[in-house]
Design an enzyme around this catalytic site. Sequence first.
Site, short mmCIF file in Angstrom:
data_model
loop_
_atom_site.label_atom_id
_atom_site.label_comp_id
_atom_site.label_asym_id
_atom_site.label_seq_id
_atom_site.Cartn_x
_atom_site.Cartn_y
_atom_site.Cartn_z
CG ASP A 15 -0.82 2.69 -8.14
OD1 ASP A 15 -1.99 3.66 -7.80
OD2 ASP A 15 0.30 2.07 -8.33
N GLY A 49 -1.76 1.40 2.67
CA GLY A 49 -2.79 1.30 1.98
C GLY A 49 -2.46 2.58 0.74
CG ASP A 60 -1.75 8.25 3.86
OD1 ASP A 60 -1.65 8.74 3.01
OD2 ASP A 60 -2.46 8.05 4.96
CB SER A 114 -13.67 3.47 5.46
OG SER A 114 -13.29 4.57 5.36
N GLY A 166 -10.33 -0.56 3.74
CA GLY A 166 -8.90 -1.67 3.73
C GLY A 166 -8.97 -1.80 5.00
N1 AR6 Z 1 -5.15 2.91 -5.81
C1 AR6 Z 1 -6.35 2.28 -5.88
N2 AR6 Z 1 -6.57 2.45 -4.02
C2 AR6 Z 1 -5.96 1.48 -3.45
C3 AR6 Z 1 -4.57 1.48 -3.42
C4 AR6 Z 1 -4.12 2.35 -4.77
N3 AR6 Z 1 -2.56 2.54 -5.13
N4 AR6 Z 1 -3.60 0.70 -2.62
C5 AR6 Z 1 -4.85 0.51 -2.33
N5 AR6 Z 1 -5.85 1.55 -2.69
P1 AR6 Z 1 -7.11 2.78 2.80
P2 AR6 Z 1 -8.18 2.64 4.77
C6 AR6 Z 1 -7.60 0.51 -1.15
O1 AR6 Z 1 -6.46 1.41 3.72
O2 AR6 Z 1 -9.65 2.24 4.90
C7 AR6 Z 1 -4.00 4.21 5.89
O3 AR6 Z 1 -2.89 3.92 7.33
C8 AR6 Z 1 -7.56 -0.18 -0.71
O4 AR6 Z 1 -7.41 -1.50 -1.87
O5 AR6 Z 1 -5.84 2.49 2.16
O6 AR6 Z 1 -9.73 4.23 4.71
C9 AR6 Z 1 -3.86 5.91 6.53
O7 AR6 Z 1 -3.18 6.15 6.59
C10 AR6 Z 1 -9.13 -0.19 -0.07
O8 AR6 Z 1 -9.72 -0.96 -1.06
O9 AR6 Z 1 -7.59 3.23 3.41
C11 AR6 Z 1 -5.32 5.32 7.53
O10 AR6 Z 1 -4.62 4.97 8.73
C12 AR6 Z 1 -8.89 1.32 -0.12
O11 AR6 Z 1 -7.96 1.78 -1.40
C13 AR6 Z 1 -5.53 3.76 7.48
O12 AR6 Z 1 -4.91 3.53 6.46
C14 AR6 Z 1 -8.81 2.02 1.17
O13 AR6 Z 1 -7.62 1.58 1.90
C15 AR6 Z 1 -7.24 4.72 6.46
O14 AR6 Z 1 -7.75 2.94 5.96
#
Ligand code: AR6
Length: 351
Positions: free
Chosen positions: A9, A31, A33, A116, A118
């Site tokens: 994490d 996610g 964020d 990007s 997720g």
């Molecule tokens: N630690 C590490 N990686 C993580 C964690 C964590 N705690 N949680 C999720 N991931 P995403 P995006 C991974 O959706 O696609 C938000 O709402 C996850 O498995 O967080 O860039 C923002 O505000 C994935 O592989 O980001 C934007 O609106 C990766 O982090 C939007 O999502 C990115 O997933 C951005 O989407």
Amino acid sequence: MPLKLIRQDITKLECDAIVNAANSTLLGGGGVDGAIHRAAGPALLEECRTLHGCNTGQAKITGGYKLPCKYVIHTVGPVWQGGGHSEEKLLRSCYRSSLLLARENGCESVAFPLISSGVYGYPKDKALKVAVDEITAFLLENEMLVYIVIYDKSAFRISEKLFNDIATFIDDKYVDEHFRFDFRNRATGESTVLSDTAMLSLDDDELIGKTEILPSFSEAPRAVGSAPSASLDDALKQIDESFSEMLLRKIDEKGMTDAECYKKANIDRKLFSKIRSDLHYKPKKTTALAFAIALELSLDETKDMLMKAGYALSHSNKFDIIIEYFISNKNYNVFEINEALFAFDQALLGV
Ligand code: AR6
């Protein structure tokens, strides 16, 4: 300094900066964020409000507040729309902008989630390739420890073809799915019998550093000499050569500089200096192999180099077979090898 692929994490990671996969408002979301904002506390959002958003492909920096890192670098990845809308260019720009910002702020270590990949839907294998490409290019010119944090392992896959090829290779080489290993603890000389599953769940260092595979299951390492064509004279000269000496000789023979070699091996400069100055240095198996890969050694030469450090390559564990797969295919890209090792839950090379 090297690139490390880890599963964790990101909000728990102790390093100078972590990167947030944000949206253009920088006012939080789901996610990673959401996880970062929750862990940092409301003061992070307060500071984000003062930044007035961020464009896709760019990055902005804030404090880390309650997080164990000094800074959060917020970058906005592209939404995946099939690949024809400059997604790759924008994603590359996210990594570059974030790394430059980390450098400007004196960060020595920085951790990225897979931006990007997720909610924004960028295919994970493609997202990982962009991350590795951009980070390794940056590390060729800069000293920094960079982590790529893979959170969701079940969704993580190297390309299906590579995965299947390696899986078949493992099936062909693996001695027998149900055989049992004899392990002898080097320190005590005690023998323990471990099942296949138990071996794979052992801590990597425990497996790689403290145990050796008994000769009945290991391939007998060749006695002396590196290249099969080496004359007896050459072979005799090399019999007493230590790991460090062999490494330095091979670097010269390949016409590489020290820096080219340790960077290609994904090895820290300080560790390389230690090995260089201590002729009897005993590296970890993953370190010795990383150098063999960087030097593009043949399988026989790799076995010789490992033997200098007290190790062998065998067909009784997946780690060794995966390494053999890449050497046999003359693929000496340590980062690609690490992606494959990671996909098969094995220890990684270098670092
Ligand atoms: N630690 C590490 N990686 C993580 C964690 C964590 N705690 N949680 C999720 N991931 P995403 P995006 C991974 O959706 O696609 C938000 O709402 C996850 O498995 O967080 O860039 C923002 O505000 C994935 O592989 O980001 C934007 O609106 C990766 O982090 C939007 O999502 C990115 O997933 C951005 O989407």
